[in-house]
Design a protein around this motif. Structure first.
Motif, PDB file in Angstrom:
ATOM      1  N   ILE A  56       0.792  -1.323   0.097  1.00 28.00           N
ATOM      2  CA  ILE A  56      -0.068  -0.052   0.120  1.00 28.00           C
ATOM      3  C   ILE A  56       0.934   1.170   0.046  1.00 28.00           C
ATOM      4  O   ILE A  56       0.334   2.283   0.428  1.00 28.00           O
ATOM      5  CB  ILE A  56      -0.970   0.115   1.174  1.00 28.00           C
ATOM      6  N   GLY A  57       2.115   0.915  -0.424  1.00 34.45           N
ATOM      7  CA  GLY A  57       2.805   2.231  -0.386  1.00 34.45           C
ATOM      8  C   GLY A  57       3.348   2.653   0.630  1.00 34.45           C
ATOM      9  O   GLY A  57       3.962   3.965   0.948  1.00 34.45           O
ATOM     10  N   LEU A  58       3.575   2.067   2.003  1.00 34.08           N
ATOM     11  CA  LEU A  58       3.936   2.683   3.076  1.00 34.08           C
ATOM     12  C   LEU A  58       5.001   1.623   3.657  1.00 34.08           C
ATOM     13  O   LEU A  58       5.184   2.043   4.935  1.00 34.08           O
ATOM     14  CB  LEU A  58       2.852   2.634   4.119  1.00 34.08           C
ATOM     15  N   GLY A  59       5.876   1.254   2.791  1.00 30.54           N
ATOM     16  CA  GLY A  59       6.731   0.609   3.224  1.00 30.54           C
ATOM     17  C   GLY A  59       8.207   1.143   3.421  1.00 30.54           C
ATOM     18  O   GLY A  59       9.442   0.452   3.420  1.00 30.54           O
ATOM     19  N   ALA A  60       8.213   2.448   3.162  1.00 30.94           N
ATOM     20  CA  ALA A  60       9.558   3.347   3.125  1.00 30.94           C
ATOM     21  C   ALA A  60      10.318   2.973   4.464  1.00 30.94           C
ATOM     22  O   ALA A  60       9.686   3.001   5.561  1.00 30.94           O
ATOM     23  CB  ALA A  60       9.139   4.806   2.994  1.00 30.94           C
ATOM     24  N   ALA A  61      11.371   3.098   4.290  1.00 33.79           N
ATOM     25  CA  ALA A  61      12.412   2.595   5.441  1.00 33.79           C
ATOM     26  C   ALA A  61      12.849   3.832   6.187  1.00 33.79           C
ATOM     27  O   ALA A  61      13.839   3.852   7.079  1.00 33.79           O
ATOM     28  CB  ALA A  61      13.761   1.904   4.967  1.00 33.79           C
ATOM     29  N   ASP A  62      12.125   5.088   5.985  1.00 37.17           N
ATOM     30  CA  ASP A  62      12.750   6.138   6.619  1.00 37.17           C
ATOM     31  C   ASP A  62      11.865   6.670   8.087  1.00 37.17           C
ATOM     32  O   ASP A  62      12.109   8.017   8.185  1.00 37.17           O
ATOM     33  CB  ASP A  62      12.895   7.405   5.591  1.00 37.17           C
ATOM     34  N   ALA A  63      11.177   5.990   8.393  1.00 40.16           N
ATOM     35  CA  ALA A  63      10.593   6.338   9.611  1.00 40.16           C
ATOM     36  C   ALA A  63      11.308   6.564  10.790  1.00 40.16           C
ATOM     37  O   ALA A  63      12.377   6.131  10.968  1.00 40.16           O
ATOM     38  CB  ALA A  63       9.609   5.353  10.223  1.00 40.16           C
TER      39      ALA A  63
END
Ligand code: SF4
Lengths: 393, 199
Positions: A56-63
């Motif tokens: 769903i496009g929320l897997g970016a590793a920058d949290a």
């Protein structure tokens, strides 16, 4: 799990609800960093969990990294917004995201937070690198700026607020971030934290570092600096009050306002050196200078005498409510009056009181800029109306 | 069922990719060129399959929308409309098509992007008036079918219902033969101004 700028679509939220049901028994949390927190995902589920959020496009590793910039709504939707906090956050996110893999680990762990005005909804004051929106007059144009606030503590339960360093034009903030972070990587000692680094290096050195970035080309050379992020609208030449008889008076006022900022910065250096009492006096002197600058726009003959400046400021700007902020009312002027009392009564200032007074002085000076810009715009409009009337007569 | 808050999405066909951010300046140009019809631009280009770039007018939104993973021109009527359901549909279509046609013709886009008028989605963005139930769907379909039939001059059409009951009432409509922009406009026939209201 990061939500870019805290945004999620209805489809994403429905999918997150499904993911929460599947992996963590229906519970998830929103965070102050505008992200989503899933608690107690079992390690064995992590690969599948990752695939589900990635889909769903929320897997970016920058949290929780420097890329994951937090911003208040700012000028997008907030009536109090001065500069585009979301526009800046988007730009920083984009630029830092591109460099993410090559960023030094110490830089990657920093937090950036942006507020569209001094009200601090973006919590810039507890970020390593924080910004709040202000406006400044450059060559007769209002230019969106951000006050750079460094060294706030996000950890230790937001144990310390950052300190304003310099007002930088909005379009130069990405360069400022680069400059500050590269400087940090070059100059830090071993595992020195950013707050300790800022304290050791000192604000003057960082202000000097940013000095070049506080300048922008003239509007006829590059007009993009005279616009805000995500909004191409510019000021036109017609907005310049060229050739008005008020020109000289305006420049005197601006000169005094700029001087007051330098003086306030000196006050911060005194405070850093442990000289709280001197810092308070210097901050009050800076406020007085800003007030004098404003008074000069109406009464060029005002003297340097404290009593006369305060009386004139009160009569012309406070009583008339010209200085009043649309939403904060007379609060910023009252900071000035309170500081005067404090200094006049010779009260002892401990470090906490001095920090507070210096922050109030910064807000007063920002408000003086705002007031000056409002008045200038009014004068220019009146001149234009007058010119138009004469032309059609 | 009373049809209000009607949304229409015409899907895009891109000859060359156009970055979402290209629409920011373009929509700001519309604000400057119009006399108060449009007043703000919202940028959601950072979102995955999100609302894209939204041009805000007092009574409606126009956007380059990426919801569902398919880019398109979305017209979203916000303000309440008077008249019968067929009249409301006609008004919304008229304004949506005018805005869409204008966007497609923008010189800045160099004809890199066009919109399909033989396939689009109609959504009712009001869960109180139109909960996503089978009953709503049937009532909605009963209004849409004759309208679209007239719109496409009697060409055969297919209607597809939104399958996820958690989403809003939505129909995807596809003409079985190619349709160009002029055809739907000539069949709508209602006089609407840029604000989505009848003059
Ligand atoms: S910080 Fe200012 S601009 Fe941002 S939400 Fe708060 S009041 Fe609005």
């Amino acid at each position: 799990m990061t939500l870019p700028l805290g945004d999620a679509s209805a489809d994403q939220l429905r999918a997150l609800a499904d993911i929460a049901r599947r992996f963590v028994k229906d519970t998830l949390r929103t965070t102050v960093e505008q992200n989503i927190l899933f608690r107690w995902v079992s390690e064995a589920d992590l690969p599948e969990f990752y695939q589900a959020i990635k889909a769903i496009g929320l897997g970016a590793a920058d949290a929780a990294t420097i890329v994951d910039v937090t911003a208040c709504p700012g000028t997008d939707t907030c009536k109090l917004g001065i500069a585009s906090s979301r526009g800046l956050a988007r730009e920083l996110r984009y630029r830092l995201g591109e460099k993410s893999l090559e960023l030094d680990a110490a830089v990657k762990n920093l937090r950036i937070k942006v507020s569209g005005c001094f009200n601090s909804c973006g919590q810039h004051h507890v970020a390593d690198i924080g910004f709040y929106g202000i406006n400044r007059n450059v060559k007769g144009f209002q230019v969106p700026h951000f006050q750079v606030v460094l060294g706030g503590k996000f950890h230790d339960n937001a144990g310390e607020y950052g300190v304003p360093i310099a007002a930088v034009p909005s379009k130069r903030i990405p360069e400022a971030v680069l400059s500050i972070t590269e400087y940090y990587v070059r100059q830090r000692v071993k595992d020195e934290r950013f707050q300790d680094f800022v304290a050791r290096i000192g604000k003057k050195a960082i202000k000097d570092l940013l000095e070049d970035l506080t300048k922008i080309p003239a509007p006829d050379v590059d007009r993009s600096y005279y616009t805000d992020w995500g909004d191409p609208r510019e000021f036109t030449l017609a907005d310049m009050g060229v050739g008005e008889c008020a020109g000289e008076v305006v420049s005197q006022a601006e000169f005094a306002l700029a001087a007051s900022e330098r003086e306030l910065f000196e006050a911060q250096l005194l405070l850093d050196g442990g000289r709280s009492q001197d810092a308070v006096k210097a901050a009050y002197a800076a406020m007085l200078h800003a007030a004098q600058g404003l008074v000069k726009s109406q009464n060029p003959a005002v003297s340097d005498g404290e009593n006369e400046i305060v009386a004139e400021f009160t009569r012309r700007f406070y009583d008339t409510q010209l200085f009043w902020d649309k939403y904060a009312g007379g609060k910023f002027a009252e900071y000035f009056f309170k500081a005067r009392e404090f200094v006049r009564d010779g009260k002892a200032a401990d470090a906490d009181r001095a920090v507070q007074l210096l922050q109030e002085a910064q807000l007063f000076i920002d408000a003086a800029h705002g007031c000056h810009n409002r008045l200038r715009a009014t004068v220019e409009t009146a001149v234009k109306i007058e010119n138009a009337a004469q032309a059609s007569a | 069922m009373e049809l209000q808050k009607i949304e229409i999405k015409f899907f895009a066909v891109e000859r060359e990719p156009v970055p979402l951010t290209a629409f920011i300046d373009l929509f700001h140009g519309w604000i400057q060129a119009s006399d108060g019809v449009y007043h703000d631009v919202a940028d959601y280009s950072h979102m995955h399959q999100g609302p894209g770039i939204v041009l805000v007018a007092p009574d409606f939104y126009v956007s380059i929308d990426e919801t569902g993973g398919r880019r398109g021109f979305l017209f979203s009527q916000k303000a309440r409309l008077e008249g019968s359901n067929q009249e409301r549909l006609a008004r919304v279509f008229q304004t949506a098509l005018e805005n869409c046609r204008r966007l497609q013709a923008e010189p800045a886009l160099q004809r890199k992007i066009e919109f399909r008028f033989d396939e689009f989605e109609i959504t009712l963005n009001d869960r109180l008036l139109a909960p996503n139930t089978d009953e709503s769907y049937l009532e909605f379909k009963a209004e849409i079918e004759p309208f679209v039939g007239r719109l496409f001059g009697g060409a055969p059409i297919s209607l597809q219902q939104e399958s996820d009951a958690r989403r809003r009432v939505r129909l995807r409509i596809q003409a079985m033969a190619p349709v160009d922009l002029a055809a739907p406009l000539s069949h709508v026939g209602s006089k609407a101004n840029g604000r989505g209201n009848i003059d």
